[in-house]
Write a protein that holds these residues in place. Structure first.
Motif, PDB file in Angstrom:
ATOM      1  N   VAL A  63      67.886  77.848  66.219  1.00 57.14           N
ATOM      2  CA  VAL A  63      67.506  78.968  65.355  1.00 57.14           C
ATOM      3  C   VAL A  63      68.741  79.398  64.568  1.00 57.14           C
ATOM      4  O   VAL A  63      69.774  79.718  65.153  1.00 57.14           O
ATOM      5  CB  VAL A  63      66.947  80.147  66.184  1.00 57.14           C
ATOM      6  N   THR A 104      65.153  75.924  62.833  1.00 56.02           N
ATOM      7  CA  THR A 104      64.227  76.866  62.225  1.00 56.02           C
ATOM      8  C   THR A 104      65.058  78.055  61.759  1.00 56.02           C
ATOM      9  O   THR A 104      66.151  78.297  62.276  1.00 56.02           O
ATOM     10  CB  THR A 104      63.143  77.353  63.214  1.00 56.02           C
ATOM     11  N   ALA A 106      65.623  81.972  61.451  1.00 54.55           N
ATOM     12  CA  ALA A 106      65.230  83.238  62.078  1.00 54.55           C
ATOM     13  C   ALA A 106      64.735  84.196  61.005  1.00 54.55           C
ATOM     14  O   ALA A 106      65.273  84.262  59.902  1.00 54.55           O
ATOM     15  CB  ALA A 106      66.418  83.854  62.814  1.00 54.55           C
TER      16      ALA A 106
END
Length: 172
Positions: A63, A104, A106
């Protein structure tokens, strides 16, 4: 990272199912027969015992903040990705992990800022950013555009000392 996985049938003693040239099943400590589909591995496990397992687990995605994600994306176009990441960030290990395993982004936290009731006479007013960047206060009335502030915007407007209400997924 490839989306392909390999599956093997394993028993409770971590022995793997393999077939000899005659097609007879045997259990080996290492090796075994691999398949690219979990359905075939499940079929073998039903027929010969054991259970289907993923041979190599896919690592979890890292993340990252939006800025970190931009660095990793740009590194994919660089001649020397590791050098690019080292030059652009102090989080080399995290970003290299993201480069290799995927990432990914955040979701950035947002806050609503209630106007002090002593200023407006009630507790229904919130600070609002107009499209030209000026601040006003207004009643929220179910709309969210202009009423949510990022951490940077709060600092930019000099509102760090104001009461903050974090916006959650339930609010959206």
């Amino acid at each position: 990272m490839s989306e392909e996985k390999l599956y093997v049938v394993e028993d409770d003693n971590r022995l793997h199912l393999a077939f000899n040239d005659a097609g007879k099943p045997m259990w080996f400590q290492t090796g075994g027969n691999f398949t690219a589909t979990d359905s075939v591995a499940s079929m073998w496990s039903l027929k010969h015992g054991g259970h289907a397992v993923t041979l190599v687990e896919e690592p979890e995605k890292v993340v990252l903040s939006e800025k970190q994600a931009e660095i990793v994306e740009d590194a994919h176009n660089a001649k020397r990705p590791a050098s690019y990441i080292i030059l652009k960030s102090n989080d080399e290990e995290l970003l290299m992990n993201a480069y290799v395993n995927g990432f990914t982004v955040a979701k950035e936290k947002k806050w609503r800022l209630p106007v002090p009731s002593a200023w407006c006479g009630d507790s229904n007013h919130y600070w609002h950013k107009e499209s030209d960047g000026t601040l006003t206060w207004s009643i929220l009335a179910g709309r969210s555009e202009g009423f949510e502030f990022s951490r940077n915007e709060i600092a930019e407007y000099g509102m760090n000392g104001f009461k903050k209400e974090e916006v959650t997924d339930d609010d959206e």
